[in-house]
Design a protein around this motif. Sequence first.
Motif, mmCIF file in Angstrom:
data_model
loop_
_atom_site.group_PDB
_atom_site.id
_atom_site.type_symbol
_atom_site.label_atom_id
_atom_site.label_comp_id
_atom_site.label_asym_id
_atom_site.label_seq_id
_atom_site.Cartn_x
_atom_site.Cartn_y
_atom_site.Cartn_z
ATOM 1 N N UNK A 54 0.764 -0.819 0.265
ATOM 2 C CA UNK A 54 -0.258 -0.089 0.164
ATOM 3 C C UNK A 54 0.839 1.249 -0.247
ATOM 4 N N UNK A 55 0.354 2.294 -0.302
ATOM 5 C CA UNK A 55 1.056 3.504 -0.404
ATOM 6 C C UNK A 55 0.007 4.711 -0.236
ATOM 7 N N UNK A 56 0.571 5.079 1.132
ATOM 8 C CA UNK A 56 -0.337 6.608 1.071
ATOM 9 C C UNK A 56 0.827 8.001 1.450
ATOM 10 N N UNK A 57 -0.024 8.394 0.557
ATOM 11 C CA UNK A 57 0.482 9.577 -0.130
ATOM 12 C C UNK A 57 -0.315 10.961 0.398
ATOM 13 N N UNK A 58 -0.027 12.243 -0.253
ATOM 14 C CA UNK A 58 -0.931 13.809 0.726
ATOM 15 C C UNK A 58 0.470 14.292 1.761
ATOM 16 N N UNK A 59 1.108 14.114 1.681
ATOM 17 C CA UNK A 59 2.664 14.728 2.524
ATOM 18 C C UNK A 59 3.235 15.713 1.322
ATOM 19 N N UNK A 60 3.091 16.908 2.705
ATOM 20 C CA UNK A 60 3.855 18.492 1.921
ATOM 21 C C UNK A 60 5.174 17.396 1.581
ATOM 22 N N UNK A 61 5.779 16.954 2.284
ATOM 23 C CA UNK A 61 7.613 16.722 2.184
ATOM 24 C C UNK A 61 7.821 15.749 2.088
ATOM 25 N N UNK A 62 8.925 14.953 1.859
ATOM 26 C CA UNK A 62 9.521 13.754 1.602
ATOM 27 C C UNK A 62 9.325 13.312 3.699
ATOM 28 N N UNK A 63 9.011 11.893 3.665
ATOM 29 C CA UNK A 63 8.856 11.549 5.211
ATOM 30 C C UNK A 63 9.965 11.535 5.483
ATOM 31 N N UNK A 64 10.291 11.540 6.761
ATOM 32 C CA UNK A 64 12.277 11.427 7.057
ATOM 33 C C UNK A 64 11.688 10.524 8.523
ATOM 34 N N UNK A 65 10.243 10.513 9.246
ATOM 35 C CA UNK A 65 10.869 9.995 10.635
ATOM 36 C C UNK A 65 8.985 8.829 10.679
ATOM 37 N N UNK A 66 9.628 7.730 10.956
ATOM 38 C CA UNK A 66 8.865 6.556 11.445
ATOM 39 C C UNK A 66 8.639 6.000 12.901
ATOM 40 N N UNK A 67 7.931 6.018 12.585
ATOM 41 C CA UNK A 67 7.791 4.752 14.094
ATOM 42 C C UNK A 67 6.651 4.128 14.445
ATOM 43 N N UNK A 68 6.446 3.037 14.380
ATOM 44 C CA UNK A 68 5.717 1.378 14.673
ATOM 45 C C UNK A 68 5.492 1.064 16.302
ATOM 46 N N UNK A 69 4.098 1.598 16.663
ATOM 47 C CA UNK A 69 3.935 1.030 18.448
ATOM 48 C C UNK A 69 2.741 -0.625 18.231
ATOM 49 N N UNK A 70 3.534 -1.744 17.803
ATOM 50 C CA UNK A 70 2.173 -2.257 17.946
ATOM 51 C C UNK A 70 1.548 -2.628 17.147
ATOM 52 N N UNK A 71 0.713 -2.645 16.045
ATOM 53 C CA UNK A 71 -0.407 -2.153 15.196
ATOM 54 C C UNK A 71 -0.273 -0.644 14.488
ATOM 55 N N UNK A 72 -0.397 0.074 15.284
ATOM 56 C CA UNK A 72 0.345 1.749 15.046
ATOM 57 C C UNK A 72 1.546 1.909 13.935
ATOM 58 N N UNK A 73 1.059 2.739 13.347
ATOM 59 C CA UNK A 73 2.197 3.831 12.533
ATOM 60 C C UNK A 73 2.169 5.310 12.733
ATOM 61 N N UNK A 74 2.580 5.306 12.753
ATOM 62 C CA UNK A 74 3.054 7.398 13.241
ATOM 63 C C UNK A 74 4.489 7.888 12.991
ATOM 64 N N UNK A 75 3.893 8.602 11.270
ATOM 65 C CA UNK A 75 4.827 9.536 10.588
ATOM 66 C C UNK A 75 5.416 11.490 11.641
#
Length: 171
Positions: free
Chosen positions: A147-168
């Motif tokens: 899957x791809x999820x777009x709509x960010x204003x700029x490049x995505x440089x930070x991610x974290x996954x906690x159990x089944x949750x994802x944060x960017x």
Amino acid sequence: HTVSHVRTNAAGQMAACAAGRTLHVVDLSGDDYESNRRVFPPVAGGVIEDIKFVGNKTLVVAYYGGVCVFSTEAGASGIVLEYGTNVLAVAATPKLDYVVGGCMDACVHIWKLGQPEDKAAGKGVVDGGAEGEGDEEEAEGTKLIEYSCGGYMTKVRGLVCLNDWMGSCFG
């Protein structure tokens, strides 16, 4: 090459560092660090952009062209998850159900990894978040949905996954 990223596992017994396209992993549990060092071959794409431990014995590595999932066990082979642009950040759920890449093209790319028997057992369904059905692929005994999820204003440089949750962030 200059060392660009350094990470340790949660137990503090392994360290990984990226230098250019090469990944070095050191077992810190003994006294002779040099003999406990493993050098993984260069990733297929460009320079390594991010590395993270998932648990104590698995690494996910982001680079230009995708993500690699490596086991630190001797003789284990990795999984290459391809993507057509620079993946700047990487994260994964604790059980490696999902691997997430923050990308140069202002999107988050998500790979759902599952065993082929998951589909027969009704476990191959991905809940919400992304548009469309996703792309499915069978590769070396692993069912892969992307899957791809777009709509960010700029490049995505930070991610974290906690159990089944994802944060960017930084997007």
